[in-house]
Scaffold this active site. Structure first.
Site, PDB file in Angstrom:
ATOM      1  N   PRO A  20       0.857  -1.186   0.000  1.00  0.00           N
ATOM      2  CA  PRO A  20       0.000   0.000   0.000  1.00  0.00           C
ATOM      3  C   PRO A  20       0.893   1.236   0.000  1.00  0.00           C
ATOM      4  CG  PRO A  20       0.106  -0.961   2.207  1.00  0.00           C
ATOM      5  CD  PRO A  20       0.878  -1.876   1.298  1.00  0.00           C
ATOM      6  N   MET A  21       0.675   2.128  -0.942  1.00  0.00           N
ATOM      7  CA  MET A  21       1.422   3.393  -0.973  1.00  0.00           C
ATOM      8  C   MET A  21       0.437   4.506  -1.278  1.00  0.00           C
ATOM      9  SD  MET A  21       4.926   2.390  -3.018  1.00  0.00           S
ATOM     10  CE  MET A  21       4.150   1.370  -4.288  1.00  0.00           C
ATOM     11  N   GLN A  74      -6.912  -0.803   3.759  1.00  0.00           N
ATOM     12  CA  GLN A  74      -6.110  -0.451   4.929  1.00  0.00           C
ATOM     13  C   GLN A  74      -6.747   0.736   5.645  1.00  0.00           C
ATOM     14  OE1 GLN A  74      -2.162   1.658   4.895  1.00  0.00           O
ATOM     15  NE2 GLN A  74      -1.449  -0.328   5.611  1.00  0.00           N
ATOM     16  N   CYS A 104       3.123   3.730   8.886  1.00  0.00           N
ATOM     17  CA  CYS A 104       3.464   5.042   8.312  1.00  0.00           C
ATOM     18  C   CYS A 104       4.243   5.887   9.305  1.00  0.00           C
ATOM     19  CB  CYS A 104       2.195   5.782   7.914  1.00  0.00           C
ATOM     20  SG  CYS A 104       1.774   5.476   6.220  1.00  0.00           S
ATOM     21  N   ASN A 207       8.945  -7.027   4.124  1.00  0.00           N
ATOM     22  CA  ASN A 207       8.883  -5.822   3.284  1.00  0.00           C
ATOM     23  C   ASN A 207      10.082  -4.924   3.565  1.00  0.00           C
ATOM     24  OD1 ASN A 207       7.371  -2.700   3.706  1.00  0.00           O
ATOM     25  ND2 ASN A 207       7.570  -3.593   1.687  1.00  0.00           N
ATOM     26  N   GLY A 208      10.507  -4.217   2.527  1.00  0.00           N
ATOM     27  CA  GLY A 208      11.568  -3.222   2.672  1.00  0.00           C
ATOM     28  C   GLY A 208      12.738  -3.484   1.755  1.00  0.00           C
ATOM     29  N   ASP A 209      12.915  -2.588   0.766  1.00  0.00           N
ATOM     30  CA  ASP A 209      14.103  -2.585  -0.100  1.00  0.00           C
ATOM     31  C   ASP A 209      14.223  -3.805  -1.005  1.00  0.00           C
ATOM     32  OD1 ASP A 209      14.623  -0.267   1.236  1.00  0.00           O
ATOM     33  OD2 ASP A 209      16.380  -0.999   2.312  1.00  0.00           O
ATOM     34  N   GLY A 231       7.168  -2.323  -2.701  1.00  0.00           N
ATOM     35  CA  GLY A 231       6.576  -0.998  -2.867  1.00  0.00           C
ATOM     36  C   GLY A 231       7.290  -0.199  -3.932  1.00  0.00           C
TER      37      GLY A 231
HETATM   38  C1  LIG Z   1       4.733   7.047  -1.496  1.00  0.00           C
HETATM   39  C2  LIG Z   1       4.557   6.033  -0.398  1.00  0.00           C
HETATM   40  C3  LIG Z   1       3.351   5.949   0.284  1.00  0.00           C
HETATM   41  C4  LIG Z   1       3.162   4.997   1.290  1.00  0.00           C
HETATM   42  N1  LIG Z   1       1.935   4.868   1.880  1.00  0.00           N
HETATM   43  C5  LIG Z   1       1.701   3.846   2.752  1.00  0.00           C
HETATM   44  C6  LIG Z   1       0.396   3.587   3.258  1.00  0.00           C
HETATM   45  O1  LIG Z   1      -0.586   4.256   2.920  1.00  0.00           O
HETATM   46  N2  LIG Z   1       0.260   2.568   4.150  1.00  0.00           N
HETATM   47  C7  LIG Z   1       1.324   1.785   4.548  1.00  0.00           C
HETATM   48  O2  LIG Z   1       1.153   0.864   5.346  1.00  0.00           O
HETATM   49  N3  LIG Z   1       2.558   2.004   4.072  1.00  0.00           N
HETATM   50  C8  LIG Z   1       2.771   2.992   3.175  1.00  0.00           C
HETATM   51  N4  LIG Z   1       4.016   3.152   2.629  1.00  0.00           N
HETATM   52  C9  LIG Z   1       5.098   2.198   2.997  1.00  0.00           C
HETATM   53  C10 LIG Z   1       5.182   1.037   2.001  1.00  0.00           C
HETATM   54  O3  LIG Z   1       4.008   0.248   2.045  1.00  0.00           O
HETATM   55  C11 LIG Z   1       6.398   0.139   2.302  1.00  0.00           C
HETATM   56  O4  LIG Z   1       6.277  -0.365   3.610  1.00  0.00           O
HETATM   57  C12 LIG Z   1       7.722   0.889   2.197  1.00  0.00           C
HETATM   58  O5  LIG Z   1       7.764   1.683   1.030  1.00  0.00           O
HETATM   59  C13 LIG Z   1       8.908  -0.083   2.192  1.00  0.00           C
HETATM   60  O6  LIG Z   1       8.827  -0.985   1.117  1.00  0.00           O
HETATM   61  P1  LIG Z   1       9.704  -0.785  -0.247  1.00  0.00           P
HETATM   62  O7  LIG Z   1      11.132  -0.646   0.174  1.00  0.00           O
HETATM   63  O8  LIG Z   1       9.427  -2.007  -1.059  1.00  0.00           O
HETATM   64  O9  LIG Z   1       9.207   0.482  -0.882  1.00  0.00           O
HETATM   65  C14 LIG Z   1       4.228   4.119   1.653  1.00  0.00           C
HETATM   66  C15 LIG Z   1       5.448   4.221   0.965  1.00  0.00           C
HETATM   67  C16 LIG Z   1       5.626   5.133  -0.057  1.00  0.00           C
HETATM   68  C17 LIG Z   1       6.946   5.167  -0.792  1.00  0.00           C
END
Ligand SMILES: Cc1cc2nc3c(=O)[nH]c(=O)nc-3n(C[C@H](O)[C@H](O)[C@H](O)COP(=O)(O)O)c2cc1C
Length: 354
Positions: A20-21, A74, A104, A207-209, A231
């Protein structure tokens, strides 16, 4: 990687999830990722503040037209009764899974003790989980939760919370391998995720990177997680899901998409995007998706800047077509680049606060 698994009454087709982003993982983007191999998609967070439910932003976020199930919504908030009410409201509007946001890091959210700030107040966090589970369980709706490793390096309490959440009835837990204090800086760590996975019986999602097939394999092996959530690496590269799936299944790399396929996928995505947001706001919000799609490609930065001067859908679509057709003169397939994962920090925090 074994095939998908059961989440409550739902069989997930695989173990690669799109994160979710806020401002990114809207319905058109979720559908695109699902088409290209993501097995599951959680919507952007929806506030538990009732006065905002009628707003255009919330109603767009709650748009699931034509989306393959299960529909996971969410919710974010700081008050157990309000969160329970938000869960019921979203179930009445089609949510089949409720996900609680404890991930968040944004200030605005944190000042109100929502998002990852809740991890610092364990009693309140648990109260919220219990209230939401109480509302969802009789309706047959699984409750999942997304959190970080803790508040800060000194307060990495994910394991303690995870055990409490499992006992309270959470059906699946996603962990972003950073603390709240880190925001999006530094590197995600996977030790905490591995420890949580080892201690719990419910599915745990890492999750992460995760931004390459090799990284996906490494994180899966290291954490023993049941699934991976991606993400930022999917921004502008939604085909990452099929690439990861192929590599995990065969150990071989899938060729990058052809320039023509990338052009056509992005064009379709934009049509869908304008449909949800309308021309005026759609043209503007589409710019970030286009910027991500051309990021790192030859001439991509100049094109991104040019794109920011265009105000109409047809201009945007034509410019995109011309740009990809030019690229196609010299490249059959998209040149390989490693997805950049570190430039969206400010954007992410702002989007999360929205
Ligand atoms: C632009 C943006 C918006 C995000 N919004 C949410 C959100 O609404 N809810 C949530 O649980 N995490 C949110 N996140 C966090 C991501 O879900 C994820 O945990 C985080 O980006 C790490 O994963 P990644 O390294 O694959 O990007 C957001 C991240 C980004 C970059």
């Amino acid at each position: 990687m074994p095939p998908g698994f059961q989440l409550g009454p739902f069989t997930l087709p695989n173990r690669l999830f799109v994160a979710p982003m806020a401002g990114v993982t809207d319905r058109p983007f979720r559908q695109l990722c699902r088409r290209l191999g993501a097995g599951y998609a959680v919507s952007e967070m929806v506030t538990s503040r009732k006065e905002l439910w009628g707003s255009l932003k919330t109603s767009r976020r709650a748009d699931h037209t034509g989306e393959p199930g299960p529909i996971a919504v969410q919710i974010a908030g700081t008050d157990a009764a309000m969160m329970a009410e938000a869960a019921a409201y979203n179930i009445d509007r089609g949510a089949q899974i409720i996900d609680i946001n404890m991930g968040c890091p944004a200030k605005k959210v944190c000042n109100k003790w929502a998002g990852s700030a809740l991890m610092r107040n364990e009693a309140l966090a648990l109260e919220i989980v219990e209230a939401v589970v109480d509302v969802c369980t009789p309706r047959g709706v699984p409750v999942t939760l997304k959190m970080r490793t803790g508040w800060s390096l000194e307060e990495r309490n994910a394991l303690r919370l995870a055990r409490a959440f499992e006992a309270a009835g959470i059906a699946m837990l996603t962990i972003h391998g950073r603390t709240r204090e880190q925001g999006y800086k530094g590197l995600a760590e996977y030790d905490t995720i591995a420890a949580v996975k080892a201690a719990l019986s419910i599915p745990v999602v890492a999750n992460g990177d995760i931004n390459s097939p090799e990284k996906a394999r490494e994180v899966l092996a290291y954490t023993g997680a049941d699934a991976l959530m991606i993400g930022r690496a999917a921004q502008g590269r939604p085909w990452i899901f099929r690439e990861l799936a192929h590599y995990l299944a065969t150990g071989e790399h899938l060729p990058a998409p052809t320039v023509v396929e990338a052009r056509d996928l992005l064009t379709e995505h934009l049509h869908d995007h304008y449909g949800l947001y309308g021309e005026l706001s759609g043209v503007r919000s589409a710019r970030k998706h286009i910027g991500w799609a051309v990021r790192g490609l030859p001439g991509g930065e100049a094109f991104r800047q040019h794109m920011n001067t265009l105000e109409h859908c047809d201009q945007q679509l034509q410019a995109l077509r011309d740009w990809f057709d030019d690229l196609g003169q010299t490249h059959d397939r998209l040149p390989a680049i490693l997805a950049a994962n570190d430039e969206d920090t400010a954007d992410a925090e702002e989007a999360c606060a929205a």
